[in-house]
Design an enzyme around this catalytic site. Sequence first.
Site, short mmCIF file in Angstrom:
data_model
loop_
_atom_site.label_atom_id
_atom_site.label_comp_id
_atom_site.label_asym_id
_atom_site.label_seq_id
_atom_site.Cartn_x
_atom_site.Cartn_y
_atom_site.Cartn_z
N GLU A 115 -32.93 32.95 -42.46
CA GLU A 115 -31.49 32.66 -42.08
C GLU A 115 -31.52 32.85 -40.39
OE1 GLU A 115 -28.44 32.81 -45.03
OE2 GLU A 115 -29.38 34.79 -45.50
N HIS A 230 -17.89 33.42 -39.83
CA HIS A 230 -19.02 32.64 -40.14
C HIS A 230 -18.88 31.27 -39.55
CE1 HIS A 230 -22.23 30.52 -42.41
NE2 HIS A 230 -22.47 31.60 -42.88
N ARG A 271 -24.98 34.59 -35.63
CA ARG A 271 -23.80 33.79 -35.86
C ARG A 271 -22.68 33.68 -34.64
NH1 ARG A 271 -23.09 36.31 -42.09
NH2 ARG A 271 -24.56 35.08 -42.98
N HIS A 332 -15.34 35.99 -42.23
CA HIS A 332 -16.23 36.17 -43.43
C HIS A 332 -16.64 37.55 -43.75
CE1 HIS A 332 -19.80 34.80 -45.77
NE2 HIS A 332 -20.41 35.28 -45.00
N ARG A 367 -23.25 41.38 -38.19
CA ARG A 367 -24.41 41.66 -39.46
C ARG A 367 -25.36 40.61 -39.16
NH1 ARG A 367 -23.78 39.23 -45.06
NH2 ARG A 367 -22.41 37.95 -43.92
#
Length: 398
Positions: A115, A230, A271, A332, A367
Amino acid sequence: MEKWREKYDVIIVGCGVAGLFTALHLPKEYQVLMICKSSLSDCNSMLAQGGISVCLGKEDNMLYFEDTLRAGQNACNPASVAVMIHESQAIIQELIDLGVNFDRNPDGSLHYTKEGAHSVARICHYQDITGKKMTEVLQDKVKKRRNITLFEYTTMIDLQIKANTCVGIVVRLQDGTLHTVQSSKTVLATGGIGGLYEHSTNFSNLTGDSLSLAKKYHIELADMACVQIHPTTFYTEEKGRRFLITESARGEGALLYNTDKERFVNELLPRDQVTQAIFAEMKKTCRPHVWLSFEKVSKEKIKTHFPNIYAHCLSKGYDLTQEMIPVVPAQHYFMGGIAVDLNGQTSMASLYAVGETSCNGVHGKNRLASNSLLESLVFAKRAAQQITSVQKKKERVI
Ligand SMILES: Cc1cc2nc3c(=O)[nH]c(=O)nc-3n(C[C@H](O)[C@H](O)[C@H](O)COP(=O)(O)OP(=O)(O)OC[C@H]3O[C@@H](n4cnc5c(N)ncnc54)[C@H](O)[C@@H]3O)c2cc1C
């Protein structure tokens, strides 16, 4: 309905992975009460798609550490990150032993996906419904434990505090009646804050209730401004929770395009950077979304790795194997929360916090994808172990 006891050894507020894992790591002779605000399945843990990160071995230790700190903009607590990484392999093995059958390669080894902001593929997953699989396995185990009493549709509305020590909680049942229930130790596992936002991927029942109570009783909070947006949720004009298009879609090759079908960002950046680029593009083009294309992802991979996303988009009239889908950023994840030490202890005696509602500094300002399920489990287990070690026999209620 099972009768309430007056007092439990441990009360756990919240039945996501953090609460469930805490419960499973408490001794079987403890009387444990678990409550959740609505149904057992209405928790963010059920929604996690991408997976759960794991350290691949000694050679990955430093790389994983650096990836987490870089995503967290060097604001992470290094000690928490080190603990999480060190304990990750044992947690994955424990999940497998409990019955979580992560996807595997033809040779039987675990299949890792990648990811955004991870340097290597190190994410264990079960199709694209990892959270549901994990949560259901843990729920099943909890339901079989005779020492754990579980009440759904039961909301914590207050803490009971005596001399800066938490001695229980006040709950509202589905029929509106209020009850006080005492405990030797209380664990807050109430998840995130998405229900406070207009656009969020979270369940709307998650409204940061523990945080309000922490503020009321001057329990230390941390990183309250650190909210993750997100970058890619399915855009629709319908009201309600936004459907997440996992980060691993971009990890597996999905590309972002603007309305002129031009790429405008490196899809594998952290992100916050991808989100900012999307917002800038939406502003420039005056459109409420951008596009995500799976043209570089094989049809077979779409259907096997992303069956849930494929089905959802199809139900909304978009065939991922044939066309782009509209995507928009949404609230998110909450990196901040009730400040805790490495064992989940809050600044108030006998009160612990685990999972998304807590903040041990693992995530810093941002995160790293798929670190939250892992963080929830690692520190839930540690909190349970800490409770067990400090819970003197004389304090026990049975
Ligand atoms: C769409 C989506 C996808 C995600 N994908 C990933 C992923 O791939 N990998 C990853 O690592 N993380 C992912 N995450 C994040 C991860 O799912 C969560 O951070 C994690 O599951 C949080 O677990 P939790 O146990 O802390 O909270 P939750 O699972 O949200 O559980 C919270 C519980 O608290 C209860 N509760 C709340 N308030 C009260 C109250 N007042 N009284 C009683 N009960 C209360 C709720 O009913 C619920 O049972 C994703 C999140 C979302 C929303």
